[in-house]
Design a protein around this motif. Structure first.
Motif, short mmCIF file in Angstrom:
data_model
loop_
_atom_site.label_atom_id
_atom_site.label_comp_id
_atom_site.label_asym_id
_atom_site.label_seq_id
_atom_site.Cartn_x
_atom_site.Cartn_y
_atom_site.Cartn_z
N PRO A 597 0.84 -1.20 0.00
CA PRO A 597 0.00 0.00 0.00
C PRO A 597 0.87 1.25 0.00
N TYR A 598 0.53 2.21 -0.85
CA TYR A 598 1.40 3.33 -1.18
C TYR A 598 1.77 4.18 0.03
N LYS A 599 0.81 4.42 0.91
CA LYS A 599 1.10 5.30 2.05
C LYS A 599 2.10 4.68 3.01
N LEU A 600 2.14 3.36 3.09
CA LEU A 600 3.14 2.69 3.92
C LEU A 600 4.50 2.69 3.26
N THR A 601 4.55 2.51 1.95
CA THR A 601 5.82 2.25 1.28
C THR A 601 6.59 3.49 0.88
N THR A 602 5.97 4.67 0.96
CA THR A 602 6.66 5.89 0.54
C THR A 602 6.78 6.87 1.68
N ASP A 603 7.86 7.66 1.66
CA ASP A 603 8.07 8.65 2.73
C ASP A 603 7.21 9.89 2.54
N GLU A 604 6.37 9.90 1.52
CA GLU A 604 5.42 11.01 1.38
C GLU A 604 4.43 11.04 2.54
N PHE A 642 9.49 -3.78 -5.87
CA PHE A 642 8.62 -3.50 -4.73
C PHE A 642 9.50 -3.19 -3.54
N GLY A 643 8.92 -2.58 -2.52
CA GLY A 643 9.68 -2.26 -1.32
C GLY A 643 8.98 -1.20 -0.50
N ALA A 644 9.54 -0.91 0.66
CA ALA A 644 8.98 0.10 1.55
C ALA A 644 10.12 0.93 2.12
N GLU A 645 9.99 2.24 2.04
CA GLU A 645 11.03 3.12 2.57
C GLU A 645 11.08 3.07 4.09
N ASP A 646 12.28 3.28 4.61
CA ASP A 646 12.48 3.23 6.06
C ASP A 646 11.80 4.40 6.75
N LYS A 647 11.02 4.07 7.80
CA LYS A 647 10.39 5.08 8.64
C LYS A 647 10.64 4.73 10.11
N ASP A 648 11.82 4.16 10.37
CA ASP A 648 12.17 3.68 11.70
C ASP A 648 11.15 2.63 12.15
N ASN A 649 10.82 1.73 11.24
CA ASN A 649 9.82 0.68 11.50
C ASN A 649 10.27 -0.64 10.89
N ALA A 650 11.49 -1.04 11.21
CA ALA A 650 12.09 -2.23 10.60
C ALA A 650 11.27 -3.48 10.84
N CYS A 671 9.25 -12.07 -7.08
CA CYS A 671 9.40 -10.64 -6.78
C CYS A 671 10.87 -10.24 -6.76
N PHE A 672 11.11 -8.99 -7.15
CA PHE A 672 12.45 -8.40 -7.10
C PHE A 672 12.41 -7.21 -6.15
N VAL A 673 13.14 -7.30 -5.06
CA VAL A 673 13.21 -6.23 -4.07
C VAL A 673 13.91 -5.02 -4.67
N TRP A 674 13.29 -3.84 -4.51
CA TRP A 674 13.97 -2.61 -4.94
C TRP A 674 14.91 -2.15 -3.84
N ASP A 675 16.19 -2.00 -4.18
CA ASP A 675 17.22 -1.54 -3.24
C ASP A 675 17.99 -0.43 -3.93
N ASN A 676 17.88 0.80 -3.37
CA ASN A 676 18.60 1.93 -3.97
C ASN A 676 19.87 2.28 -3.22
N GLY A 677 20.24 1.45 -2.24
CA GLY A 677 21.49 1.64 -1.51
C GLY A 677 21.43 2.63 -0.38
N ALA A 678 20.33 3.35 -0.22
CA ALA A 678 20.21 4.39 0.82
C ALA A 678 19.53 3.80 2.05
N LYS A 679 20.21 3.80 3.18
CA LYS A 679 19.68 3.17 4.39
C LYS A 679 18.37 3.80 4.84
N ASP A 680 18.23 5.12 4.67
CA ASP A 680 17.01 5.80 5.12
C ASP A 680 15.93 5.80 4.05
N SER A 681 16.11 5.00 3.02
CA SER A 681 15.12 4.91 1.95
C SER A 681 14.79 3.45 1.70
N TYR A 682 15.04 2.96 0.49
CA TYR A 682 14.74 1.57 0.17
C TYR A 682 15.95 0.65 0.34
N GLY A 683 17.08 1.19 0.75
CA GLY A 683 18.30 0.40 0.83
C GLY A 683 18.27 -0.66 1.91
#
Length: 707
Positions: A597-604, A642-650, A671-683
């Motif tokens: 769900p978009y609201k969970l997976t994005t830092d918006e 697919f993936g979810a950005e970090d919101k201090d909710n590991a 499924c292929f996990v999206w990893d952009n290398g950024a710890k505070d994002s999808y990394g």
């Protein structure tokens, strides 16, 4: 999920109708298990999207099929505003516990997208509860409701949310209907992207079972109308039997050769009060389409129901269209469908599209089936994949060395050790996004050093015997614009690049897959992420066929290589999926990017940090859609991102990743996990040290696919 049924000779067993970012740019809930439905393989060809292509791609250069000198004209229909007042019922079957220490235990949330479209006016919800054991008295149900509202809603109780006052409803033994009338002051501020929530605070029984949710709404639409036709029906329907609860009404004589139904009004009557009408509407296109369950409460014995025909139905209308009306339950066992009024447009003219090349020779059905079985077998060998995001796909509108580009967005240069780390964790596939845009000369020639570097990274994965998906990535942001005006120039450049990639990697075996497009779209357009326009989807279909033809005509293993295609913006929206024209080739795989769900997976939405039942429900519905539309018909599907950005909710993210992958696995979708290398994002992985930022999440993914 919209219920779709294959067209078999005549009407398919009517009893079935009663079974009631961005990757790099960003009914029935009785169980979490999924039982695949066995279906015969249906051979889908390029004809599936022919009507959309012909209508979208030939303006203003349209030429009639007949070779005449008649002037080229376009029929413009007058319009009418039509209002539909309906209720949609969704089956839930979820238990709420008044004593739960977790909010999720005493609350249930559902995505509003299951009920409404943007612009609908939501008036009320009815929640149908039973005691959990089906026998204990509920007594007085005490609880409350909440719903998402837009940020500009002046009556919001919290930012983006409206919470009702607590209420009490007297139950009828083990049964209670809880109706919440949505306050008028918030009705214009309810978004389709939000959720609705019901809470159980107190009652005589600890647990109650939420059986159904009914959303009542009104919908307005401006539709083209040339004619209105009333059909006298006068036929009795009886909900107790599959043979008597549904009626089929042929429309060919009404619509003629060029009519498109826009709205239908059903007039029904009974000898006594209807109480609660429950049924559905349907129409045949490339497949049978049935609406979600329609539920309307009324004390009257007459009822008028208006159905505004969805675009996906109109775009795939059968040559011999039929209208379906089903009666599934109400207080009276019998009702009479008195009449049907159809508003329709005319002037649907078919045009041919001027082609620069002759179309590819069609495959026979046996060859197509064999190729699809080959692609499906390969996909079955992929357990789970990982994306090397924000590395070779980095780009900028400036010049620089190849190594500059690989590290431009903050990640370390890719090494064999990094890929070894991926394999050691348990991933058996890697997707390597590549942006070619900064490495092309004015004639579309790829810089040799860049090609060698891409090959070097591919070889790292091949060394570890991983499956590899090599693609064309952010080119869809910089130059690959899918419009009719740009199509000729874009296609020439696109084919030139893929010719070079195909030649460079022609001797690699089946472990290497090519992906023709990433998220093709028109940047900044109103429908950028929601399916685009018919014109955009058609250009994308043309590009995909060119991609397949280019690879197949090259040497080495390429005639047999499995290729990956996608929808507009890799979207899972109905318009994107329905607008996809499969290439004339069976050895292809469909890739979808689904950050839901978009609201969970994005830092918006930084405050949305939990993964609740509504999110699970949304995922299951979307995976069901992919399974029904493609997998069940022999067309393999992968989730490319697919993936979810970090919101201090590991911990929440671990549960989310595991659930996501497990649900996809049940439907044979890797499924292929999206990893952009950024710890505070999808990394998930630190590419400097080759250690895991979030090893718990990676482990959750691997455990889910291995369970």
């Amino acid at each position: 999920m919209k219920k779709s049924y294959q067209i078999i000779s005549g009407i398919l067993a009517l009893s079935m109708f009663c079974t009631a970012f961005t990757g790099c740019s960003g009914n029935d809930l009785q169980t979490d298990s999924f039982v695949p439905t066995e279906r015969p393989v249906e051979i889908l060809t390029s004809e599936t999207a022919q009507e959309e292509e012909e209508n979208a791609m030939n303006k203003p250069e349209m030429k009639p099929v007949a070779e005449t000198s008649l002037p080229e004209t376009e029929h413009i229909s007058p319009t009418e505003t039509v209002t539909s007042v309906l209720g949609t019922q969704i089956d839930v079957d979820a238990v709420l516990n008044r004593d739960s220490v977790e909010d999720s235990g005493k609350n249930y949330s559902m995505p509003l997208s299951r009920f409404i479209e943007d612009g609908d006016l939501v008036t009320s919800f009815t929640f149908i509860f039973y005691s959990a054991d089906g026998k204990s008295s509920i007594g007085t149900y005490k609880g409350g409701c909440g719903i998402s509202v837009t940020q500009d809603c002046p009556s919001a109780t919290n930012k983006g949310w409206y919470q009702s006052d607590d209420f009490s409803v007297q139950a009828d033994g083990a049964y209670v209907e809880v109706t919440w009338n949505v306050p008028a002051e918030i009705q214009n501020f309810i978004p389709k992207s939000g959720t609705v929530q019901i809470g159980y605070w107190w009652g005589d029984t600890t647990e109650v079972r939420l059986q159904n949710v009914i959303c009542n709404y009104s919908r307005k639409a401006e539709i083209p109308v040339d004619n209105t036709e009333n059909i006298a029906v006068g036929q009795n329907l009886n909900y107790s039997s599959d043979s008597t609860n549904t009626i089929s009404i042929p429309l060919a004589d009404v619509l003629g050769n060029d009519g498109t139904p826009q709205a239908v009004t059903f007039e029904i009557a009974s000898e006594s009060a209807l109480g609660k009408f429950t049924g559905a509407f349907g129409m045949n296109g490339n497949e049978w389409y049935m609406s979600d369950t329609v539920a309307v409460f009324t004390d009257a014995s007459n009822l008028s129901l208006t159905w505004i025909i969805p675009e996906e139905v109109k775009n795939t209308l059968s040559e011999s269209p039929e209208l379906l009306f089903s009666y599934w339950w109400g207080k009276p066992e019998n009702i009479v469908l008195q009449s049907v009024t159809i508003k329709y447009s005319t002037g649907r003219v078919f045009y041919t599209l001027e082609q620069e090349q002759e179309p590819s020779e069609p495959l026979d059905e046996e060859a197509l089936k064999a190729d699809r079985e080959k692609a499906s077998a390969l996909v079955a060998n992929i357990k789970v994949g990982w994306n090397l995001g924000n590395s070779l796909d980095s780009y900028d509108k400036r010049s620089g060395t190849d190594e500059d580009y690989e590290t431009l967005w903050g990640n370390a240069k890719t090494t064999q050790t990094l890929i070894d780390t991926i394999k050691k964790k348990g991933f058996n596939a890697v997707r390597i996004p590549v942006s070619w845009t900064n490495h092309l000369d004015e004639n579309g020639n790829v810089d040799g050093l860049w090609m060698e570097r891409v090959q070097e990274v591919v070889d790292y994965a091949m060394h570890d015997e991983l499956y590899v998906i090599l693609n064309m990535h952010h080119d869809d942001f910089t130059w690959l614009t899918p419009t009719k005006d740009a199509e000729t120039e874009v296609t020439e450049k696109y084919v030139k690049v893929w010719s070079q990639i195909a030649e460079q990697f022609q001797d690699y075996d089946e472990h290497l897959l090519f992906e023709g497009l990433n998220e093709p779209r028109v940047i900044g357009s109103p429908n950028e992420w929601t399916g685009g326009t018919a014109e955009e989807r058609t250009v994308i279909n043309h590009l995909l066929q060119k991609f397949v033809d280019t690879v197949r005509s090259s040497g080495g293993y390429n005639p047999n290589r499995t290729l990956v295609i996608t929808t507009h913006a890799a979207s899972i929206s109905d318009s994107a999926l329905d607008g996809l024209r499969l290439p004339n080739d069976g050895n292809v795989v469909l890739s979808i990017h689904n950050y839901a769900p978009y609201k969970l997976t994005t830092d918006e939405f930084p405050d949305v940090r939990s993964f609740d039942d509504a999110g699970k429900y949304e995922l299951k519905q979307e995976f069901d859609k992919l399974y029904e539309k493609f997998v069940s018909r022999g067309i393999p599907v992968i989730i490319g991102e697919f993936g979810a950005e970090d919101k201090d909710n590991a911990t929440v993210r671990s549960a989310y990743y595991a659930y996501y992958v497990s649900q996809a696995k049940e439907r044979n979708i890797p499924c292929f996990v999206w990893d952009n290398g950024a710890k505070d994002s999808y990394g998930l992985l630190d590419r400097n040290s080759c250690t895991w930022y979030y090893g718990n999440i990676a482990d959750a993914v691997i455990n889910a696919v291995n369970s």
